[in-house]
Design an enzyme around this catalytic site. Structure first.
Site, PDB file in Angstrom:
ATOM      1  CG  ASP A   1       5.851  -4.515 -24.462  1.00 56.82           C
ATOM      2  OD1 ASP A   1       7.088  -4.563 -24.537  1.00 56.82           O
ATOM      3  OD2 ASP A   1       5.187  -3.543 -24.812  1.00 56.82           O
TER       4      ASP A   1
ATOM      5  CG  ASP B   1      -0.601  -4.102 -28.165  1.00 61.99           C
ATOM      6  OD1 ASP B   1      -0.581  -3.334 -27.174  1.00 61.99           O
ATOM      7  OD2 ASP B   1       0.286  -4.097 -29.037  1.00 61.99           O
TER       8      ASP B   1
END
Length: 361
Positions: A92, A266
């Site tokens: 991320d 996710d």
């Protein structure tokens, strides 16, 4: 070393199954990525995560830049070596955590200045710095730096945020160091406004990212509105690139999103729920803390291959979780990750067979 590529092998209506090839191995899609935010999936050995069937896991730029630092991880050989994980890692960009965890943050055209939630130290995260950190970590898939638009938000606020994300995407793309088998994904924003989602996608597709994420969902808008966005947003993206729905992981949400053309997911739900005593099963969720399980000599699921189900009873798991033993968190997490990987495997099989799937309607 494999080039980064995405090949769709089967398609059923909008649902796709295929293979993403990377420098660190193949990812079967649709794919669910366990979250290893700080370089570890909580309560799990990395090799145990692989045993659940995971092809890829997620790490986080924000947390790793604070502790132990990207520079230290790079000196120690990169995140793969550091945590003993030889499969792909997606990181991320850190944008979401800066917005949600940091106090006294200030957003400018340059980036985001903020105070660490750990000790108050001052930091500046820009598209260039975020991309550089992910390079130091050795991320297989780097995410472009974005502003995660909150919800609810007005059209004008969402437009301003989306346009900033697009400008940051240009800078992230320019900062990305291309290497064979590695990739960078752009993130489309625009909240729940179709016009803005289309504008965002158009701006990012022009930058020719290796894949595209849909951000700014699962932030409070609810499933009905999320699915409404997913009814059109994936259609704005290239057919031949992976599509990643960020932060979404409830089983019913995954199924609905795959049916709308999403390839990657996710979420912390399976791990966080496991540590809190909640198990996912094909019969629904089980709150193992409930006293009715104190004398239950049956496994969580009879046909589940995880150690929690093959070796232990609900009564034992109830005991471990109620007294706060670490083993309880380990076994419950292992079970949940196995459940999620089995779910995604079943979805892939149904797509291959050209069959509808709606296990959680």
């Amino acid at each position: 070393m494999s080039k980064f590529s995405f090949n769709i092998h089967h398609q059923h209506k909008k649902a796709r199954s295929g293979i993403i090839a990377t420098a660190h191995g193949e990812i079967r899609t649709p794919a669910f990525m366990p979250v290893g935010t700080r370089g570890t999936v909580k309560a799990m050995l990395p090799e145990s995560v692989a045993e659940t069937g995971a092809d890829i896991l997620l790490g986080n730029t924000y947390h790793l830049m604070l502790q132990p630092s990207a520079e230290r991880i790079a000196r120690l050989g990169g995140l793969h070596k550091f945590m003993n994980w030889d499969k792909p890692i997606l990181t991320d960009s850190g944008g979401f955590q800066v917005m949600s965890l940091s106090k006294l943050r200030k957003i400018t055209e340059e980036g985001v200045s903020f105070s660490s939630h750990i000790n108050g130290d001052k930091y500046m995260l820009t598209p260039e710095r975020s991309t550089a950190i992910q390079y130091l970590l050795g991320s297989t898939i780097t995410m472009a730096f974005d502003e995660c638009t909150p919800y609810p938000v007005t059209f004008e606020e969402a437009k301003t945020s989306m346009q900033l994300t697009t400008r940051w995407a240009h800078r992230s793309r320019n900062a990305f160091v291309k290497r064979e088998g590695y990739a960078q994904f752009g993130i489309i924003q625009g909240s729940v406004y179709e016009e803005l989602r289309e504008q965002s996608a158009k701006g990012l597709v022009e930058l020719d990212f290796d894949g595209y994420a849909i951000g700014g969902l699962a932030v409070g808008e609810g499933q009905e509105l999320m699915f409404k966005v997913l009814d059109y947003a994936p259609d704005f993206l290239p057919q031949n690139k992976p599509r990643y729905l960020m932060g979404v992981g409830k089983p019913a949400d995954i199924i609905g999103a795959v049916n709308r053309g999403i390839d990657m997911f996710d979420c912390v739900i399976p791990t966080r729920s496991g540590r809190n005593g909640q198990a996912f099963t094909k019969y629904g969720t089980v709150n193992i803390c409930n006293s009715k399980y104190s004398g239950d000599n049956e496994p969580l699921e009879h046909d589940c291959p995880c150690p929690a189900c093959t070796n232990y009873t609900k009564a034992y798991l109830h005991h471990l979780v109620r007294i706060g033993e670490i083993l309880g968190s380990m076994l419950m997490t292992w079970h949940n990750l196995t459940y999620f990987q089995n779910l995604i495997s079943r979805i892939r099989e149904y797509i291959k067979l050209g069959k509808d799937f709606d296990f959680y309607s």
